[in-house]
Design an enzyme around this catalytic site. Structure first.
Site, PDB file in Angstrom:
ATOM      1  N   THR A  78       0.864  -1.188   0.000  1.00  0.00           N
ATOM      2  CA  THR A  78       0.000   0.000   0.000  1.00  0.00           C
ATOM      3  C   THR A  78       0.892   1.226   0.000  1.00  0.00           C
ATOM      4  O   THR A  78       1.986   1.194   0.566  1.00  0.00           O
ATOM      5  CB  THR A  78      -0.928   0.047   1.235  1.00  0.00           C
ATOM      6  OG1 THR A  78      -1.693   1.265   1.208  1.00  0.00           O
ATOM      7  CG2 THR A  78      -0.165   0.007   2.556  1.00  0.00           C
ATOM      8  N   LYS A  92      -3.249   3.317   6.414  1.00  0.00           N
ATOM      9  CA  LYS A  92      -3.638   1.904   6.327  1.00  0.00           C
ATOM     10  C   LYS A  92      -2.572   1.031   6.988  1.00  0.00           C
ATOM     11  O   LYS A  92      -2.891   0.133   7.756  1.00  0.00           O
ATOM     12  CB  LYS A  92      -3.741   1.466   4.860  1.00  0.00           C
ATOM     13  CG  LYS A  92      -4.982   1.870   4.149  1.00  0.00           C
ATOM     14  CD  LYS A  92      -4.996   1.176   2.782  1.00  0.00           C
ATOM     15  CE  LYS A  92      -6.166   1.623   1.951  1.00  0.00           C
ATOM     16  NZ  LYS A  92      -6.148   1.000   0.608  1.00  0.00           N
ATOM     17  N   GLU A 119      -4.947  -0.523 -10.846  1.00  0.00           N
ATOM     18  CA  GLU A 119      -6.317  -0.923 -10.500  1.00  0.00           C
ATOM     19  C   GLU A 119      -7.208  -0.750 -11.713  1.00  0.00           C
ATOM     20  O   GLU A 119      -7.244   0.336 -12.294  1.00  0.00           O
ATOM     21  CB  GLU A 119      -6.856  -0.019  -9.377  1.00  0.00           C
ATOM     22  CG  GLU A 119      -6.661  -0.603  -8.020  1.00  0.00           C
ATOM     23  CD  GLU A 119      -7.327   0.199  -6.919  1.00  0.00           C
ATOM     24  OE1 GLU A 119      -8.246   0.988  -7.187  1.00  0.00           O
ATOM     25  OE2 GLU A 119      -6.896   0.029  -5.777  1.00  0.00           O
ATOM     26  N   ASP A 135      -8.296  -2.907  -0.181  1.00  0.00           N
ATOM     27  CA  ASP A 135      -9.117  -1.995  -0.991  1.00  0.00           C
ATOM     28  C   ASP A 135     -10.319  -1.575  -0.173  1.00  0.00           C
ATOM     29  O   ASP A 135     -11.090  -2.424   0.279  1.00  0.00           O
ATOM     30  CB  ASP A 135      -9.583  -2.681  -2.275  1.00  0.00           C
ATOM     31  CG  ASP A 135      -8.502  -2.660  -3.320  1.00  0.00           C
ATOM     32  OD1 ASP A 135      -8.269  -1.593  -3.899  1.00  0.00           O
ATOM     33  OD2 ASP A 135      -7.862  -3.709  -3.518  1.00  0.00           O
ATOM     34  N   PHE A 167      -7.602  11.115   8.123  1.00  0.00           N
ATOM     35  CA  PHE A 167      -7.407  10.050   7.145  1.00  0.00           C
ATOM     36  C   PHE A 167      -8.656   9.970   6.269  1.00  0.00           C
ATOM     37  O   PHE A 167      -9.736   9.583   6.729  1.00  0.00           O
ATOM     38  CB  PHE A 167      -7.135   8.736   7.887  1.00  0.00           C
ATOM     39  CG  PHE A 167      -7.110   7.493   7.038  1.00  0.00           C
ATOM     40  CD1 PHE A 167      -7.024   7.540   5.639  1.00  0.00           C
ATOM     41  CD2 PHE A 167      -7.141   6.243   7.632  1.00  0.00           C
ATOM     42  CE1 PHE A 167      -6.994   6.389   4.873  1.00  0.00           C
ATOM     43  CE2 PHE A 167      -7.111   5.078   6.868  1.00  0.00           C
ATOM     44  CZ  PHE A 167      -7.048   5.154   5.492  1.00  0.00           C
ATOM     45  N   GLY A 168      -8.518  10.336   5.002  1.00  0.00           N
ATOM     46  CA  GLY A 168      -9.595  10.199   4.014  1.00  0.00           C
ATOM     47  C   GLY A 168     -10.933  10.722   4.493  1.00  0.00           C
ATOM     48  O   GLY A 168     -11.085  11.898   4.839  1.00  0.00           O
ATOM     49  N   ASP A 180     -12.560   9.801   7.192  1.00  0.00           N
ATOM     50  CA  ASP A 180     -12.788   9.682   8.642  1.00  0.00           C
ATOM     51  C   ASP A 180     -13.405  10.943   9.275  1.00  0.00           C
ATOM     52  O   ASP A 180     -14.286  10.822  10.137  1.00  0.00           O
ATOM     53  CB  ASP A 180     -11.486   9.323   9.379  1.00  0.00           C
ATOM     54  CG  ASP A 180     -11.163   7.838   9.288  1.00  0.00           C
ATOM     55  OD1 ASP A 180     -12.000   7.080   8.754  1.00  0.00           O
ATOM     56  OD2 ASP A 180     -10.079   7.436   9.746  1.00  0.00           O
ATOM     57  N   ARG A 228     -11.765  -2.041   8.445  1.00  0.00           N
ATOM     58  CA  ARG A 228     -10.438  -2.613   8.195  1.00  0.00           C
ATOM     59  C   ARG A 228     -10.093  -3.663   9.253  1.00  0.00           C
ATOM     60  O   ARG A 228      -9.615  -4.738   8.930  1.00  0.00           O
ATOM     61  CB  ARG A 228      -9.399  -1.482   8.174  1.00  0.00           C
ATOM     62  CG  ARG A 228      -7.953  -1.949   8.008  1.00  0.00           C
ATOM     63  CD  ARG A 228      -7.044  -0.823   7.563  1.00  0.00           C
ATOM     64  NE  ARG A 228      -7.436  -0.289   6.267  1.00  0.00           N
ATOM     65  CZ  ARG A 228      -8.049   0.886   6.087  1.00  0.00           C
ATOM     66  NH1 ARG A 228      -8.285   1.689   7.111  1.00  0.00           N
ATOM     67  NH2 ARG A 228      -8.419   1.267   4.883  1.00  0.00           N
TER      68      ARG A 228
HETATM   69  P1  ITT Z   1      -3.531   1.985  -1.634  1.00  0.00           P
HETATM   70  O1  ITT Z   1      -4.422   1.636  -2.820  1.00  0.00           O
HETATM   71  O2  ITT Z   1      -2.120   2.252  -2.015  1.00  0.00           O
HETATM   72  O3  ITT Z   1      -3.640   0.952  -0.538  1.00  0.00           O
HETATM   73  P2  ITT Z   1      -5.355   4.263  -1.345  1.00  0.00           P
HETATM   74  O4  ITT Z   1      -5.366   5.395  -0.392  1.00  0.00           O
HETATM   75  O5  ITT Z   1      -5.361   4.565  -2.818  1.00  0.00           O
HETATM   76  O6  ITT Z   1      -4.074   3.346  -0.974  1.00  0.00           O
HETATM   77  P3  ITT Z   1      -7.994   2.990  -1.485  1.00  0.00           P
HETATM   78  O7  ITT Z   1      -8.080   3.129  -2.957  1.00  0.00           O
HETATM   79  O8  ITT Z   1      -8.414   1.692  -0.891  1.00  0.00           O
HETATM   80  O9  ITT Z   1      -6.499   3.245  -1.000  1.00  0.00           O
HETATM   81  O10 ITT Z   1      -8.744   4.132  -0.719  1.00  0.00           O
HETATM   82  C1  ITT Z   1      -9.855   4.768  -1.261  1.00  0.00           C
HETATM   83  C2  ITT Z   1     -10.089   6.084  -0.607  1.00  0.00           C
HETATM   84  O11 ITT Z   1     -10.750   5.894   0.619  1.00  0.00           O
HETATM   85  C3  ITT Z   1      -8.838   6.936  -0.315  1.00  0.00           C
HETATM   86  O12 ITT Z   1      -9.140   8.284  -0.620  1.00  0.00           O
HETATM   87  C4  ITT Z   1      -8.632   6.788   1.179  1.00  0.00           C
HETATM   88  O13 ITT Z   1      -8.129   7.979   1.752  1.00  0.00           O
HETATM   89  C5  ITT Z   1     -10.049   6.502   1.676  1.00  0.00           C
HETATM   90  N1  ITT Z   1     -10.025   5.562   2.791  1.00  0.00           N
HETATM   91  C6  ITT Z   1      -9.563   4.284   2.782  1.00  0.00           C
HETATM   92  N2  ITT Z   1      -9.683   3.734   4.003  1.00  0.00           N
HETATM   93  C7  ITT Z   1     -10.244   4.667   4.798  1.00  0.00           C
HETATM   94  C8  ITT Z   1     -10.605   4.716   6.162  1.00  0.00           C
HETATM   95  O14 ITT Z   1     -10.406   3.693   6.979  1.00  0.00           O
HETATM   96  N3  ITT Z   1     -11.140   5.852   6.628  1.00  0.00           N
HETATM   97  C9  ITT Z   1     -11.334   6.914   5.840  1.00  0.00           C
HETATM   98  N4  ITT Z   1     -11.018   6.963   4.545  1.00  0.00           N
HETATM   99  C10 ITT Z   1     -10.457   5.846   4.023  1.00  0.00           C
END
Ligand code: ITT
Length: 181
Positions: free
Chosen positions: A6, A11, A35, A64, A135-136, A138, A164
């Site tokens: 990742t 994560k 992807e 994912d 984080f994203g 959250d 997760r």
């Molecule tokens: P990798 O594919 O390299 O693992 P990524 O950040 O691209 O990293 P994803 O495609 O799975 O991973 O993530 C999709 C989106 O969702 C991305 O914008 C993340 O910030 C968000 N995200 C993933 N897990 C999250 C969580 O537990 N809480 C909040 N947002 C999350």
């Protein structure tokens, strides 16, 4: 040692904390991977996982994660990453504040073939962004039975309830049953 691929440090930190609690050592391979575009996360994840076979030494796994918002008919789902970068949390609030939503994590593990483990967390979209742990999604996601966002809880607390951690705990049961280290 099991490799976790990742490019997302959040994560890795969440997963590594659960693994450490179970005395399992993982190796972080920090890289982005290909992807395909599709509307089914399980399928996208399986495809990415298989394609990594010639790049990373097995056993390895990927995570994912998608956010599925009821009022938006499940959008952004597998497009969560693109939507986070383009619309961002403020626009999601404008579109869907108060809506039920859930996170889904699919862990795809490559060990001679692909095995998948899933975890879901139900909740709703908040009315404003809140929390220090940015984080994203959250800061705009309030888990069921909570009155604060996932960004307002500690990593330990998130790991007690999250999509997760549920997927990873299923994965760990499989590793233990099959004596994979
Ligand atoms: P990798 O594919 O390299 O693992 P990524 O950040 O691209 O990293 P994803 O495609 O799975 O991973 O993530 C999709 C989106 O969702 C991305 O914008 C993340 O910030 C968000 N995200 C993933 N897990 C999250 C969580 O537990 N809480 C909040 N947002 C999350």
């Amino acid at each position: 040692m099991i490799n976790f691929i990742t490019h997302n440090p959040n994560k890795f930190n969440e997963v590594n904390a659960i693994m450490e609690n179970n005395k399992i050592k993982i190796n972080w391979i920090k890289m982005e991977y290909e992807e395909i575009q599709a509307d089914n996360t399980d399928y996208i994840s399986e495809d990415s996982c298989k394609k990594l076979e010639n790049i990373v030494d097995p056993p390895y796994f990927i995570d994912d994660t998608g956010l599925y918002i009821d009022e938006l008919n499940g959008f952004p789902g597998p497009y969560a990453s693109y939507v986070q970068e383009t619309l961002g949390n403020k626009n999601i609030i404008k579109l869907a504040s108060g809506s039920r939503a859930y996170f889904k994590t699919v862990i795809s593990f490559y060990y001679e073939k692909v095995y998948q483990f899933t975890g879901i967390l139900n909740g709703k979209i908040s009315g404003e962004e809140k929390g220090e742990n940015k984080f994203g999604y959250d800061p705009i996601f309030i888990p069921e039975n909570y009155n604060k966002t996932l960004a307002e809880v500690t990593l330990e607390e998130k790991n007690r309830i999250s999509h997760r951690s549920r997927a990873i705990n299923n994965f760990i049961s499989f590793l233990i049953e099959n004596n994979i280290k």
